[in-house]
Design a protein around this motif. Structure first.
Motif, PDB file in Angstrom:
ATOM      1  N   THR A  16       0.831  -1.203   0.000  1.00 47.66           N
ATOM      2  CA  THR A  16       0.000   0.000   0.000  1.00 47.66           C
ATOM      3  C   THR A  16       0.865   1.252   0.000  1.00 47.66           C
ATOM      4  OG1 THR A  16      -1.749  -1.163   1.205  1.00 47.66           O
ATOM      5  CG2 THR A  16      -1.828   1.243   1.214  1.00 47.66           C
ATOM      6  N   ALA A  17       1.915   1.266   0.816  1.00 42.55           N
ATOM      7  CA  ALA A  17       2.796   2.431   0.886  1.00 42.55           C
ATOM      8  C   ALA A  17       3.470   2.696  -0.455  1.00 42.55           C
ATOM      9  CB  ALA A  17       3.842   2.234   1.977  1.00 42.55           C
ATOM     10  N   ALA A  18       3.995   1.649  -1.080  1.00 35.76           N
ATOM     11  CA  ALA A  18       4.717   1.827  -2.344  1.00 35.76           C
ATOM     12  C   ALA A  18       3.802   2.354  -3.448  1.00 35.76           C
ATOM     13  CB  ALA A  18       5.357   0.503  -2.763  1.00 35.76           C
ATOM     14  N   THR A  19       2.607   1.781  -3.571  1.00 39.83           N
ATOM     15  CA  THR A  19       1.713   2.233  -4.639  1.00 39.83           C
ATOM     16  C   THR A  19       1.189   3.643  -4.381  1.00 39.83           C
ATOM     17  OG1 THR A  19      -0.097   1.043  -3.523  1.00 39.83           O
ATOM     18  CG2 THR A  19       1.011  -0.079  -5.332  1.00 39.83           C
ATOM     19  N   ARG A  20       0.949   3.973  -3.120  1.00 45.12           N
ATOM     20  CA  ARG A  20       0.489   5.325  -2.801  1.00 45.12           C
ATOM     21  C   ARG A  20       1.604   6.338  -3.030  1.00 45.12           C
ATOM     22  NH1 ARG A  20      -2.809   8.976  -3.490  1.00 45.12           N
ATOM     23  NH2 ARG A  20      -3.600  10.185  -1.713  1.00 45.12           N
ATOM     24  N   LEU A  21       2.827   5.973  -2.688  1.00 49.64           N
ATOM     25  CA  LEU A  21       3.964   6.858  -2.944  1.00 49.64           C
ATOM     26  C   LEU A  21       4.121   7.128  -4.439  1.00 49.64           C
ATOM     27  CD1 LEU A  21       6.505   5.370  -0.406  1.00 49.64           C
ATOM     28  CD2 LEU A  21       5.867   7.791  -0.537  1.00 49.64           C
ATOM     29  N   ARG A  22       3.912   6.102  -5.233  1.00 49.53           N
ATOM     30  CA  ARG A  22       4.039   6.289  -6.681  1.00 49.53           C
ATOM     31  C   ARG A  22       2.994   7.275  -7.200  1.00 49.53           C
ATOM     32  NH1 ARG A  22       8.277   6.337  -8.975  1.00 49.53           N
ATOM     33  NH2 ARG A  22       7.457   8.448  -8.799  1.00 49.53           N
ATOM     34  N   GLU A  23       1.833   7.308  -6.557  1.00 48.00           N
ATOM     35  CA  GLU A  23       0.795   8.263  -6.951  1.00 48.00           C
ATOM     36  C   GLU A  23       1.128   9.684  -6.501  1.00 48.00           C
ATOM     37  OE1 GLU A  23      -2.628   6.676  -5.052  1.00 48.00           O
ATOM     38  OE2 GLU A  23      -2.880   5.009  -6.452  1.00 48.00           O
ATOM     39  N   LEU A  24       1.777   9.812  -5.338  1.00 51.40           N
ATOM     40  CA  LEU A  24       2.001  11.128  -4.750  1.00 51.40           C
ATOM     41  C   LEU A  24       3.279  11.808  -5.247  1.00 51.40           C
ATOM     42  CD1 LEU A  24       1.024  10.393  -1.028  1.00 51.40           C
ATOM     43  CD2 LEU A  24      -0.264  11.798  -2.662  1.00 51.40           C
ATOM     44  N   LEU A  25       4.279  11.019  -5.607  1.00 48.38           N
ATOM     45  CA  LEU A  25       5.579  11.587  -5.962  1.00 48.38           C
ATOM     46  C   LEU A  25       5.696  11.797  -7.464  1.00 48.38           C
ATOM     47  CD1 LEU A  25       7.990   9.498  -3.682  1.00 48.38           C
ATOM     48  CD2 LEU A  25       6.748  11.616  -3.151  1.00 48.38           C
ATOM     49  N   PRO A  26       6.488  12.791  -7.904  1.00 48.53           N
ATOM     50  CA  PRO A  26       6.709  12.980  -9.333  1.00 48.53           C
ATOM     51  C   PRO A  26       7.481  11.812  -9.935  1.00 48.53           C
ATOM     52  CG  PRO A  26       8.164  14.402  -8.066  1.00 48.53           C
ATOM     53  CD  PRO A  26       7.209  13.789  -7.088  1.00 48.53           C
ATOM     54  N   GLU A  27       7.373  11.661 -11.232  1.00 49.14           N
ATOM     55  CA  GLU A  27       7.962  10.517 -11.919  1.00 49.14           C
ATOM     56  C   GLU A  27       9.472  10.428 -11.717  1.00 49.14           C
ATOM     57  OE1 GLU A  27       8.119   8.692 -16.474  1.00 49.14           O
ATOM     58  OE2 GLU A  27       6.719  10.303 -15.956  1.00 49.14           O
ATOM     59  N   ARG A  28      10.125  11.572 -11.543  1.00 50.89           N
ATOM     60  CA  ARG A  28      11.593  11.547 -11.416  1.00 50.89           C
ATOM     61  C   ARG A  28      12.060  10.891 -10.113  1.00 50.89           C
ATOM     62  NH1 ARG A  28      10.209  16.903 -10.231  1.00 50.89           N
ATOM     63  NH2 ARG A  28      10.802  17.598  -8.131  1.00 50.89           N
ATOM     64  N   ASP A  29      11.211  10.877  -9.098  1.00 53.61           N
ATOM     65  CA  ASP A  29      11.577  10.252  -7.833  1.00 53.61           C
ATOM     66  C   ASP A  29      11.401   8.742  -7.920  1.00 53.61           C
ATOM     67  OD1 ASP A  29      12.146  12.703  -6.742  1.00 53.61           O
ATOM     68  OD2 ASP A  29      10.274  12.866  -5.595  1.00 53.61           O
ATOM     69  N   ARG A  30      12.342   8.022  -7.321  1.00 62.23           N
ATOM     70  CA  ARG A  30      12.312   6.560  -7.350  1.00 62.23           C
ATOM     71  C   ARG A  30      11.590   6.004  -6.132  1.00 62.23           C
ATOM     72  NH1 ARG A  30      17.598   4.155  -6.841  1.00 62.23           N
ATOM     73  NH2 ARG A  30      16.689   2.231  -7.639  1.00 62.23           N
ATOM     74  N   VAL A  31      10.767   4.981  -6.365  1.00 58.49           N
ATOM     75  CA  VAL A  31      10.157   4.206  -5.289  1.00 58.49           C
ATOM     76  C   VAL A  31      10.681   2.782  -5.420  1.00 58.49           C
ATOM     77  CG1 VAL A  31       8.028   3.337  -4.270  1.00 58.49           C
ATOM     78  CG2 VAL A  31       8.081   5.639  -5.274  1.00 58.49           C
ATOM     79  N   VAL A  32      11.422   2.335  -4.400  1.00 59.79           N
ATOM     80  CA  VAL A  32      12.019   1.001  -4.404  1.00 59.79           C
ATOM     81  C   VAL A  32      11.330   0.160  -3.330  1.00 59.79           C
ATOM     82  CG1 VAL A  32      14.143  -0.340  -4.184  1.00 59.79           C
ATOM     83  CG2 VAL A  32      14.226   1.994  -5.115  1.00 59.79           C
ATOM     84  N   LEU A  33      10.787  -0.986  -3.740  1.00 56.79           N
ATOM     85  CA  LEU A  33      10.107  -1.901  -2.828  1.00 56.79           C
ATOM     86  C   LEU A  33      10.940  -3.173  -2.712  1.00 56.79           C
ATOM     87  CD1 LEU A  33       7.602  -2.710  -1.127  1.00 56.79           C
ATOM     88  CD2 LEU A  33       6.540  -3.512  -3.252  1.00 56.79           C
ATOM     89  N   VAL A  34      11.332  -3.517  -1.483  1.00 52.60           N
ATOM     90  CA  VAL A  34      12.221  -4.658  -1.247  1.00 52.60           C
ATOM     91  C   VAL A  34      11.472  -5.751  -0.507  1.00 52.60           C
ATOM     92  CG1 VAL A  34      14.410  -5.413  -0.247  1.00 52.60           C
ATOM     93  CG2 VAL A  34      14.161  -3.052  -1.069  1.00 52.60           C
ATOM     94  N   ASP A  35      11.596  -6.993  -0.998  1.00 49.07           N
ATOM     95  CA  ASP A  35      10.994  -8.136  -0.315  1.00 49.07           C
ATOM     96  C   ASP A  35      11.826  -9.371  -0.626  1.00 49.07           C
ATOM     97  OD1 ASP A  35       8.381  -8.864   1.249  1.00 49.07           O
ATOM     98  OD2 ASP A  35       8.635 -10.475  -0.203  1.00 49.07           O
ATOM     99  N   ARG A  36      11.816 -10.308   0.293  1.00 49.15           N
ATOM    100  CA  ARG A  36      12.660 -11.488   0.095  1.00 49.15           C
ATOM    101  C   ARG A  36      12.130 -12.427  -0.977  1.00 49.15           C
ATOM    102  NH1 ARG A  36      13.483 -15.221   4.957  1.00 49.15           N
ATOM    103  NH2 ARG A  36      13.812 -13.286   6.105  1.00 49.15           N
ATOM    104  N   SER A  37      10.807 -12.365  -1.284  1.00 47.25           N
ATOM    105  CA  SER A  37      10.274 -13.322  -2.252  1.00 47.25           C
ATOM    106  C   SER A  37       9.158 -12.767  -3.131  1.00 47.25           C
ATOM    107  CB  SER A  37       9.757 -14.562  -1.532  1.00 47.25           C
ATOM    108  OG  SER A  37       8.620 -14.242  -0.749  1.00 47.25           O
ATOM    109  N   PHE A  38       8.442 -11.735  -2.678  1.00 49.56           N
ATOM    110  CA  PHE A  38       7.223 -11.270  -3.350  1.00 49.56           C
ATOM    111  C   PHE A  38       6.252 -12.428  -3.545  1.00 49.56           C
ATOM    112  CE2 PHE A  38      10.236  -7.937  -4.543  1.00 49.56           C
ATOM    113  CZ  PHE A  38       9.524  -6.814  -4.177  1.00 49.56           C
ATOM    114  N   ASP A  39       6.216 -13.313  -2.570  1.00 47.33           N
ATOM    115  CA  ASP A  39       5.300 -14.448  -2.570  1.00 47.33           C
ATOM    116  C   ASP A  39       4.798 -14.597  -1.138  1.00 47.33           C
ATOM    117  OD1 ASP A  39       3.877 -16.768  -2.817  1.00 47.33           O
ATOM    118  OD2 ASP A  39       5.555 -18.009  -3.495  1.00 47.33           O
ATOM    119  N   GLY A  40       3.651 -13.993  -0.853  1.00 48.88           N
ATOM    120  CA  GLY A  40       3.143 -13.972   0.513  1.00 48.88           C
ATOM    121  C   GLY A  40       1.803 -14.652   0.635  1.00 48.88           C
TER     122      GLY A  40
END
Length: 386
Positions: A16-40
């Motif tokens: 939720t945080a990553a997708t909301r950040l992508r909506e709020l921040l300009p395209e030039r800013d990077r949003v990096v989401l880290v997870d050990r598997s992306f399988d939850g």
């Protein structure tokens, strides 16, 4: 100049945080989401797996590629707040803002012989997908004896879960026609179920369990398990027998969370309304965060709070960078469902940050609340899964 926001953990809060950040921040800013598997897994569905209403694949969360978000595989090993760097097993990530959403880990080894009891087939848990599936198979064979549902440590995820689990075990045994031959009892160190929600809610849940023939034993802090005698040994020197034990294992923060040094017991203290930590440009949300309520009790660890906190943290990051965004303000509104079987669920809902104590009501079980939970499950799975 472009900014980089790193979000640690791809559970409900992190996604939720990553997708909301992508909506709020300009395209030039990077949003990096880290997870050990992306399988939850969707935690709210685990008890349904135990009950046999879902299979493993139906409750998995495998996020699709999220546009504009750099999804990085990696195990987070430590966090260096001074250097603004995150060390993973795949390298170092630096950040301008950080959102920590690494959840809580199970620590059954903290209770002597609990892991051994599970290995011996006389104990289990429903906080993992494999554990919930194992219990489903195990309760297809239980015909007599005493089932003990034990809260082995606090805090733990979803304060209603142990008691909902007991109700669903009773429902499964009733469906099999063996309920009258099996005794079910719950044990907790708290004075009441869902103690943070107040005495009225706790007493209502005790009454609900009594209606279904389930015993409630408060103030019981487990010390160790006597495997040979199949007994729970408590810190007050009392003991109780069991034939099969369902335990809520102790929970602990991830080692990387502890490495921040922000909390004396590992969980990260945050401002209750903004989720900001004591360190500038760092937020903690979900199970990782320690939110203190006006009455001094901790906010429960639950996905519904993680989702709302993620929205607040994302707004806080945007404002930290000088962008327009919603006011970062966590209301403390929350709800959860307590399945009782027969296609009915109770619903606890209220405002947890209201002074002087949470204002929460437990509504009577109904088919409508059961359907609400089904819809919540559908919505979350559809939102994240490819």
């Amino acid at each position: 100049m472009a900014n980089t926001v790193v979000v640690l953990g791809a559970g409900v809060g992190g996604l939720t945080a990553a997708t909301r950040l992508r909506e709020l921040l300009p395209e030039r800013d990077r949003v990096v989401l880290v997870d050990r598997s992306f399988d939850g897994v969707l935690g709210l569905s685990l008890l349904w797996v135990m009950r046999g209403w879902r299979d493993a694949e139906e409750v998995r969360v495998k996020p699709r590629e999220l546009p504009g978000i750099d999804m990085r595989l990696g195990h987070v090993e430590s966090i260096d707040l001074k250097a603004r760097a995150v060390l993973t097993d795949r390298g170092v990530l630096t950040y301008d803002a950080l959102v920590i959403a690494l959840g809580a880990q199970l620590a059954p080894s903290r209770i002597p012989n609990l892991t051994t009891a599970a290995d011996a087939g006389v104990a289990g848990e429903f906080y993992t997908l494999s554990g919930a599936a194992h219990l489903r198979n195990r309760f297809l064979d239980v015909d007599t004896g005493r089932v003990a549902v034990l809260v082995a440590g606090v805090p733990f995820k979803c304060p209603a879960a142990p008691f909902e689990g007991a109700l669903l075990i009773a429902d499964l045994l009733r469906e099999r026609g063996v309920r009258d031959a099996v005794t079910i009892d719950t044990f907790t160190p708290d004075p009441l179920p869902m103690a943070v929600a107040g005495p009225d809610v706790g007493k209502a849940l005790v009454a609900m369990m009594e209606e279904h023939g389930i015993g409630f034993h408060p103030g019981r802090t487990i010390d160790r398990i006597d495997l040979a005698g199949r007994r729970m040994l408590f810190s007050d020197e009392s003991d109780e027998p069991f034939d099969f034990l369902v335990a809520v294992p102790p929970h602990r923060p991830a080692a990387a969370v502890v490495s921040t040094g922000l909390g004396p017991n590992g969980w990260i203290p945050v401002d209750a309304r903004t989720l900001a930590t004591a360190v500038p440009a760092v937020w903690a949300i979900g199970d990782t965060a320690a939110v203190t309520l006006p009455n001094g009790k901790p906010l429960p660890k639950a996905a519904v709070f993680a989702e709302a906190e993620a929205e607040v943290a994302a707004a806080g990051v945007a404002r930290h960078f000088g962008y327009d965004g919603p006011e970062p303000w966590f209301s403390g509104a929350g709800s959860c469902y307590v399945e009782v079987g027969g296609g009915r669920a109770a619903k606890g809902a209220g405002m947890f940050l209201d002074p002087p104590a949470p204002a929460v009501v437990l509504h009577e079980p109904s088919p409508e609340f059961h359907e609400e939970k089904r819809q919540q499950e559908r919505d979350w799975l559809a939102r994240w899964n490819a």
